[in-house]
Scaffold this motif. Sequence first.
Motif, PDB file in Angstrom:
ATOM      1  N   GLY A 147      46.844   8.956  52.893  1.00  0.00           N
ATOM      2  CA  GLY A 147      47.171   8.189  51.622  1.00  0.00           C
ATOM      3  C   GLY A 147      46.849   6.584  52.313  1.00  0.00           C
ATOM      4  O   GLY A 147      46.779   5.779  53.203  1.00  0.00           O
ATOM      5  N   ASP A 148      47.549   5.697  51.201  1.00  0.00           N
ATOM      6  CA  ASP A 148      47.500   4.633  50.834  1.00  0.00           C
ATOM      7  C   ASP A 148      47.728   4.004  52.476  1.00  0.00           C
ATOM      8  O   ASP A 148      49.111   4.064  52.860  1.00  0.00           O
ATOM      9  CB  ASP A 148      47.618   3.603  50.513  1.00  0.00           C
ATOM     10  CG  ASP A 148      47.009   4.345  48.893  1.00  0.00           C
ATOM     11  OD1 ASP A 148      45.953   4.461  48.896  1.00  0.00           O
ATOM     12  OD2 ASP A 148      47.498   3.022  48.051  1.00  0.00           O
ATOM     13  N   THR A 149      47.174   2.997  52.965  1.00  0.00           N
ATOM     14  CA  THR A 149      48.425   2.202  54.353  1.00  0.00           C
ATOM     15  C   THR A 149      48.756   0.647  53.975  1.00  0.00           C
ATOM     16  O   THR A 149      48.164   0.372  53.200  1.00  0.00           O
ATOM     17  CB  THR A 149      47.404   2.413  55.596  1.00  0.00           C
ATOM     18  OG1 THR A 149      46.121   1.320  55.158  1.00  0.00           O
ATOM     19  CG2 THR A 149      46.776   3.803  56.251  1.00  0.00           C
ATOM     20  N   PHE A 150      49.387   0.407  55.250  1.00  0.00           N
ATOM     21  CA  PHE A 150      49.594  -0.882  54.817  1.00  0.00           C
ATOM     22  C   PHE A 150      50.319  -1.919  56.432  1.00  0.00           C
ATOM     23  O   PHE A 150      50.690  -0.764  57.234  1.00  0.00           O
ATOM     24  CB  PHE A 150      51.101  -0.898  53.922  1.00  0.00           C
ATOM     25  CG  PHE A 150      52.293  -0.138  54.430  1.00  0.00           C
ATOM     26  CD1 PHE A 150      53.473  -0.439  54.787  1.00  0.00           C
ATOM     27  CD2 PHE A 150      52.410   1.436  54.304  1.00  0.00           C
ATOM     28  CE1 PHE A 150      54.260   0.844  55.916  1.00  0.00           C
ATOM     29  CE2 PHE A 150      53.211   2.313  54.612  1.00  0.00           C
ATOM     30  CZ  PHE A 150      54.451   1.979  55.676  1.00  0.00           C
ATOM     31  N   PRO A 151      51.014  -2.795  56.657  1.00  0.00           N
ATOM     32  CA  PRO A 151      50.887  -3.644  57.989  1.00  0.00           C
ATOM     33  C   PRO A 151      52.358  -2.598  57.870  1.00  0.00           C
ATOM     34  O   PRO A 151      52.966  -3.111  56.824  1.00  0.00           O
ATOM     35  CB  PRO A 151      50.288  -4.632  57.271  1.00  0.00           C
ATOM     36  CG  PRO A 151      50.151  -4.965  56.252  1.00  0.00           C
ATOM     37  CD  PRO A 151      50.082  -3.531  55.254  1.00  0.00           C
ATOM     38  N   THR A 152      53.300  -2.433  59.531  1.00  0.00           N
ATOM     39  CA  THR A 152      54.254  -2.931  59.276  1.00  0.00           C
ATOM     40  C   THR A 152      54.738  -4.044  60.246  1.00  0.00           C
ATOM     41  O   THR A 152      53.280  -4.219  60.347  1.00  0.00           O
ATOM     42  CB  THR A 152      54.741  -0.831  60.169  1.00  0.00           C
ATOM     43  OG1 THR A 152      53.316  -1.398  61.576  1.00  0.00           O
ATOM     44  CG2 THR A 152      54.242   0.319  60.200  1.00  0.00           C
TER      45      THR A 152
END
Length: 295
Positions: A147-152
């Motif tokens: 899946g798509d990643t994002f900053p935590t």
Amino acid sequence: MRILQNTMNESPSLLDVSELVRPEQKLQGQEAFRDYSEENPLQQRVKKTYYEMHSNQTVDFVKSKHAKWLGFNHVECTIMEALDKLNDLVDESDPDLDLPNIVHAFQTAERIRADYPEDDWFQLVGLIHDLGKIMAFYDEPQWAVVGDTFPTGCMPQASIVYGMDSFGTNKDLKDPRYNTKLGMYSENCGLDNVLMSWGHDEYLYQVVKNHTKKVGTSIPEGGLYAIRFHSFYPWHTGGDYEYLINDHDKKMKEWVLRFQKYDLYTKSASIPDVEALKPYYQTLIDKYLPGLVAF
């Protein structure tokens, strides 16, 4: 293939692939891709994967995965053996196709090869870009793999798939250290200083860096950026998180975007002759990623 930990899961997906391939006529235009609408027959599975991802991917969770996986002590195998494992994996976050990931790997590589016949390293990047999904065979849930990643560590942004509703139970959204636009980051800190959600992008990037250092080879930085951030759609396609980006990221984004069109728009129900293509790609593997690779 040498198993280093006895945690192998032979069935990361129990889907019947033969019944779920989307008709090829729906894949002719770009509008047919990344279809997250309720009308998509794969929607229920895809939505469940993303809601679990967004609820559970916190700063502490990602740090725990770095500790677990970046010891590279789960399995040693050749790149081709890892690719063969992908024959048994269907990506539960993919709204476009239900084909084994090895098919997508060769589709991507072959299209890059057609347009970049001299850049064999870029062809190899196309072939291996999803190999980090091998984690799904070692007791890692797909929402922590695909899946798509994002900053935590900072507030999610608008272009993330399914939006803020899907983060409803994520504990970081109640933590004042993380629940602002910048969160734990500084303006233009650069992606190398951002703790991305855990998944196959970051994992394979680290695997490749570890192995090339061991064997004394290298892959150009544009290829490494493409591996590491090809799933970071909120940035390279959605236009979000620009306040975290530095000048070097801006330069490397060109390679991510260049790669992204081959990653996404080569998908179709047309299956390449994988066995016939293997000898050519084995020469690239031997050049850049020879021998047993530690995953």
